[in-house]
Design a protein around this motif. Structure first.
Motif, short mmCIF file in Angstrom:
data_model
loop_
_atom_site.label_atom_id
_atom_site.label_comp_id
_atom_site.label_asym_id
_atom_site.label_seq_id
_atom_site.Cartn_x
_atom_site.Cartn_y
_atom_site.Cartn_z
N SER A 276 -57.21 -8.80 77.98
CA SER A 276 -58.28 -9.56 78.65
C SER A 276 -59.55 -8.73 78.74
O SER A 276 -60.66 -9.25 78.59
CB SER A 276 -57.80 -9.96 80.06
OG SER A 276 -58.74 -10.79 80.69
N VAL A 277 -59.42 -7.40 78.97
CA VAL A 277 -60.60 -6.51 79.03
C VAL A 277 -61.27 -6.44 77.67
O VAL A 277 -62.50 -6.48 77.55
CB VAL A 277 -60.18 -5.10 79.52
CG1 VAL A 277 -61.34 -4.11 79.34
CG2 VAL A 277 -59.75 -5.14 80.98
N ILE A 278 -60.41 -6.35 76.61
CA ILE A 278 -60.95 -6.27 75.24
C ILE A 278 -61.76 -7.52 74.91
O ILE A 278 -62.82 -7.46 74.28
CB ILE A 278 -59.80 -6.07 74.22
CG1 ILE A 278 -59.15 -4.69 74.42
CG2 ILE A 278 -60.30 -6.22 72.79
CD1 ILE A 278 -57.85 -4.50 73.66
N ARG A 279 -61.23 -8.69 75.38
CA ARG A 279 -61.93 -9.94 75.11
C ARG A 279 -63.12 -10.16 76.04
O ARG A 279 -63.85 -11.13 75.91
CB ARG A 279 -60.97 -11.12 75.24
CG ARG A 279 -59.89 -11.17 74.15
CD ARG A 279 -59.20 -12.54 74.12
NE ARG A 279 -58.61 -12.85 75.42
CZ ARG A 279 -57.35 -12.57 75.77
NH1 ARG A 279 -56.55 -11.95 74.89
NH2 ARG A 279 -56.89 -12.89 76.95
N GLY A 280 -63.24 -9.28 77.06
CA GLY A 280 -64.35 -9.42 77.99
C GLY A 280 -64.06 -10.32 79.18
O GLY A 280 -64.97 -10.67 79.94
N GLY A 281 -62.79 -10.71 79.34
CA GLY A 281 -62.43 -11.59 80.46
C GLY A 281 -62.35 -10.85 81.78
O GLY A 281 -62.46 -11.44 82.84
N LEU A 282 -62.11 -9.53 81.72
CA LEU A 282 -62.02 -8.70 82.92
C LEU A 282 -62.82 -7.42 82.72
O LEU A 282 -62.96 -6.95 81.59
CB LEU A 282 -60.55 -8.29 83.19
CG LEU A 282 -59.58 -9.30 83.81
CD1 LEU A 282 -58.20 -8.66 83.89
CD2 LEU A 282 -60.03 -9.73 85.20
N SER A 283 -63.32 -6.86 83.81
CA SER A 283 -63.95 -5.53 83.74
C SER A 283 -62.87 -4.49 83.96
O SER A 283 -61.75 -4.81 84.41
CB SER A 283 -65.01 -5.39 84.83
OG SER A 283 -64.42 -5.38 86.11
N VAL A 284 -63.17 -3.24 83.66
CA VAL A 284 -62.20 -2.15 83.87
C VAL A 284 -61.84 -2.05 85.35
O VAL A 284 -60.68 -1.84 85.73
CB VAL A 284 -62.77 -0.81 83.36
CG1 VAL A 284 -61.82 0.34 83.68
CG2 VAL A 284 -63.02 -0.87 81.86
N GLY A 285 -62.86 -2.21 86.21
CA GLY A 285 -62.62 -2.16 87.66
C GLY A 285 -61.69 -3.27 88.11
O GLY A 285 -60.79 -3.05 88.94
N GLN A 286 -61.89 -4.48 87.55
CA GLN A 286 -61.02 -5.61 87.92
C GLN A 286 -59.58 -5.39 87.45
O GLN A 286 -58.63 -5.76 88.12
CB GLN A 286 -61.57 -6.91 87.32
CG GLN A 286 -62.80 -7.45 88.06
CD GLN A 286 -63.36 -8.68 87.39
OE1 GLN A 286 -63.44 -8.75 86.16
NE2 GLN A 286 -63.76 -9.66 88.20
N LEU A 287 -59.43 -4.76 86.26
CA LEU A 287 -58.09 -4.46 85.76
C LEU A 287 -57.38 -3.45 86.67
O LEU A 287 -56.19 -3.61 87.00
CB LEU A 287 -58.16 -3.91 84.33
CG LEU A 287 -56.80 -3.50 83.71
CD1 LEU A 287 -55.84 -4.69 83.69
CD2 LEU A 287 -56.99 -2.92 82.31
N SER A 288 -58.13 -2.41 87.09
CA SER A 288 -57.53 -1.43 87.99
C SER A 288 -57.13 -2.09 89.31
O SER A 288 -56.10 -1.78 89.91
CB SER A 288 -58.48 -0.26 88.24
OG SER A 288 -59.59 -0.68 89.02
N CYS A 289 -57.98 -3.03 89.75
CA CYS A 289 -57.69 -3.79 90.98
C CYS A 289 -56.42 -4.63 90.79
O CYS A 289 -55.54 -4.66 91.67
CB CYS A 289 -58.89 -4.69 91.31
SG CYS A 289 -58.62 -5.84 92.66
N PHE A 290 -56.30 -5.27 89.61
CA PHE A 290 -55.16 -6.13 89.34
C PHE A 290 -53.87 -5.31 89.24
O PHE A 290 -52.81 -5.73 89.74
CB PHE A 290 -55.38 -6.91 88.05
CG PHE A 290 -54.90 -8.33 88.14
CD1 PHE A 290 -53.55 -8.62 88.17
CD2 PHE A 290 -55.81 -9.38 88.23
CE1 PHE A 290 -53.11 -9.94 88.27
CE2 PHE A 290 -55.38 -10.69 88.34
CZ PHE A 290 -54.02 -10.98 88.36
N LEU A 291 -53.95 -4.14 88.59
CA LEU A 291 -52.77 -3.28 88.50
C LEU A 291 -52.32 -2.82 89.88
O LEU A 291 -51.12 -2.73 90.17
CB LEU A 291 -53.09 -2.06 87.61
CG LEU A 291 -53.17 -2.34 86.11
CD1 LEU A 291 -53.72 -1.13 85.36
CD2 LEU A 291 -51.79 -2.73 85.55
#
Length: 585
Positions: A276-291
């Protein structure tokens, strides 16, 4: 116990536990509120962490001003979370130990009103194990349940809500996989209840055996039974080890099993989020938040699975204590019962039948009429029913047929307290509580003066040895008399009765542990004490009952002969044989 009955038993036990918990609903409500507060602020923290990550865009492109604001918020959020968790734990501790206090208090109250046949057939160590060890185990499970169950459930709900607000697709990945851990946990937990119950029962057996051996250590050593005692203890200890290991092994499978499933969830979130980050659907910060959310979401499943296991143990222990608390008490006194007053000492037994177990009668068709002031001696071989008659007079047991009457009133129609207050009882088995000599003497007459206490002690020939003790009447003795000799303990029990001087007396082998010289003096004191009082005397030494007005000669629960000493000797029957056998040279 089959699985269906086991499940029903668990539900019934849980319902009883909740009955005690609901008494403290304000604390329960506070615990839920602060659990929610700690979870909400705990879930807000990953958002702040994600925002902080997004402020670190690259080398030389860090927004320090925005980062400082976020860090200040994080400090406040962490502080509020910690405070909320502390208050929640205080509430949970209060609920748990108040419930434990209530259960123990109710258990002790129940023991006080249990019929003697229950206490006679159960070891004291096993009962102690239920009230102490089982309740402690129950408290540990209950406290863990409150602390982790509330926060775990709220965390799951809250985390889902936050994850949905960030990304629905990844949230679905989490929701689809995590129920597998619950299925695994429940399968294992169901099989552990019976194991924990067996563990609790075996622990009770061990406590009972230890209590028995410590209480009778002199006998063990006198008969060189140390090796046999150790072997028996080792056998019980080994069984306890095996069932404990089985219970712990199966319960320990829960955590790694759920962690494995939850690791799959974390991996699924990481892979899905990375694409999703690669496709631009999430930012790196949002991914860390989701993890972080995925980690927080799966963590309660591990904790809840552990709680479920502990609750199995807690419920198994609770079931044992509730079994004790639900035993049938003594027959309750009805509103019609009256207080026994103006007791002169008229006692009648009419066609009395009694048995401890239905298939073996101890007393059959016993009839007796005693006038005020008469001394009734009960003699006979061991097991003929002498002490059983005393138990019936005091209403420690109820007759199966017939009636025991005092002042022409059936003792079942008067209060037990007033009946027992009418008797003074000295038994062969002495009982003294931990406390001072004086506290033990005034048990039946708490308002006794110092002069009355000393007069009773002098009359029972206990005063001289009491004065030789380090602090006299203020000397503290341990449970069951401490280092006092058996004879000294019996003298104190006699003094205790002499202080009360009730209208009727029961002396069951009252001088069995006293030397012959002291016994003659005690007999003189008893003679003065028995003047004008109805007295029942149980004795093996027939020399002590020559002066009795009535001698009942019992055999196999029936009265074989009845009369005074001279009359019975002239009959040359069973009593004469008993008497002569004691004085043959």
């Amino acid at each position: 116990m089959d699985k269906k009955m086991e499940k029903t038993s668990q539900k019934a036990t849980l319902k009883k536990v909740l009955h005690y918990v609901k008494r403290y609903w304000p604390f329960l409500l506070l615990s839920l509120v602060f659990a929610a507060v700690s979870v909400v602020f705990g879930l807000y923290l990953p958002i702040l962490t994600g925002n902080a990550v997004d402020q670190v865009i690259g080398k030389g492109a860090v927004d320090f001003a925005a980062l400082l604001v976020i860090l200040k918020r994080m400090v406040v959020v962490i502080g509020i979370t910690a405070l909320a968790q502390w208050i929640m734990n205080v509430c949970n501790n209060r609920i748990t130990y108040k419930v434990v206090q209530d259960i123990r208090a109710e258990a002790i109250r129940k023991i006080e009103i249990l019929p003697l046949n229950y206490l006679d057939t159960k070891s004291s160590g096993e009962i102690v194990s239920r009230v102490i060890a089982d309740v402690d185990q129950f408290a540990d499970g209950l406290l863990m349940g409150f602390t982790q169950l509330f926060t775990g459930i709220i965390t799951i709900i809250g985390t889902l809500a936050f994850m949905v607000s960030v990304n629905v697709t990844i949230t679905l990945v989490v929701v689809v996989i995590t129920p597998v851990s619950l299925v695994v946990a429940s399968k294992i937990a169901k099989s552990t209840y019976a194991m924990f119950k067996l563990q609790s029962e075996t622990r009770g057996e061990q406590t009972a055996y230890i209590d028995e051996m410590i209480g009778n250590q002199k006998v063990v050593q006198a008969y060189s039974q140390e090796e046999e005692t150790l072997e028996k203890f080792s056998e019980i200890n080994e069984r306890l080890q095996k069932c404990s290991l089985r219970a712990i092994f199966y319960s320990s499978l829960v955590n790694p099993s759920t962690r494995f499933v939850n690791s799959l969830v974390y991996t699924g979130v990481g892979i899905t989020g990375a694409f999703s980050v690669i496709r631009g659907g999430l930012s790196v910060g949002q991914l860390s938040c989701f993890l972080s959310y995925a980690n927080q979401y799966t963590k309660p499943f591990n904790e809840i699975s552990g709680v479920v296991t502990e609750l199995q143990n807690a419920l198994a222990c609770a079931a044992r204590i509730f079994e004790l608390m639900e035993e049938e008490p003594e027959l309750p006194e009805t509103e019609e019962v009256k207080v026994l007053t103006h007791v002169k000492g008229n006692v009648t037994l009419e066609h009395v039948d009694f048995s401890y177990v239905p298939e073996r009668k101890v007393i059959e068709n016993l009839n007796l009429e005693v006038k005020p002031g008469q001394r009734v001696a009960i003699v006979g071989p061991t097991g003929c029913g002498k002490t059983t008659v005393i138990n019936l007079l005091m209403r420690f047991y109820d007759v199966n047929r017939g009636a025991v009457k005092v002042e022409d009133r059936d003792i079942r129609d008067v209060t037990r307290k007033s009946l027992r207050a009418s008797y003074g009882m000295v038994l062969q088995e002495t009982w003294l509580k931990e406390g001072t000599i004086r506290e033990n003497l005034v048990m039946g007459k708490p308002d006794a003066t110092e002069e009355e206490v000393q007069a009773a002690a002098k009359a029972s020939h206990a005063h001289s040895f009491i004065k030789r003790l380090p602090n006299g009447y203020d000397t503290v003795i341990s449970e069951d008399g401490g280092n006092l000799s058996q004879g000294q303990k019996q003298l104190l029990c006699i003094a205790r009765v002499m202080l009360c001087l009730p209208p009727m007396l029961i002396l069951d082998e009252a001088t069995s542990s006293i030397d012959t010289r002291t016994e003659s003096k005690i007999q003189e004191a008893f003679a003065r004490m028995m003047e004008g009082r109805t007295s029942f005397i149980v004795a093996h030494r027939l020399s002590t009952i020559r002066e009795a007005d009535i001698i009942l000669v019992m055999k196999d629960g029936s009265i074989m002969e009845q009369g005074n000493h001279e009359t019975l000797l002239k009959q040359n029957g069973f009593y004469a044989n008993l008497y002569n056998s004691q004085f043959q040279t």
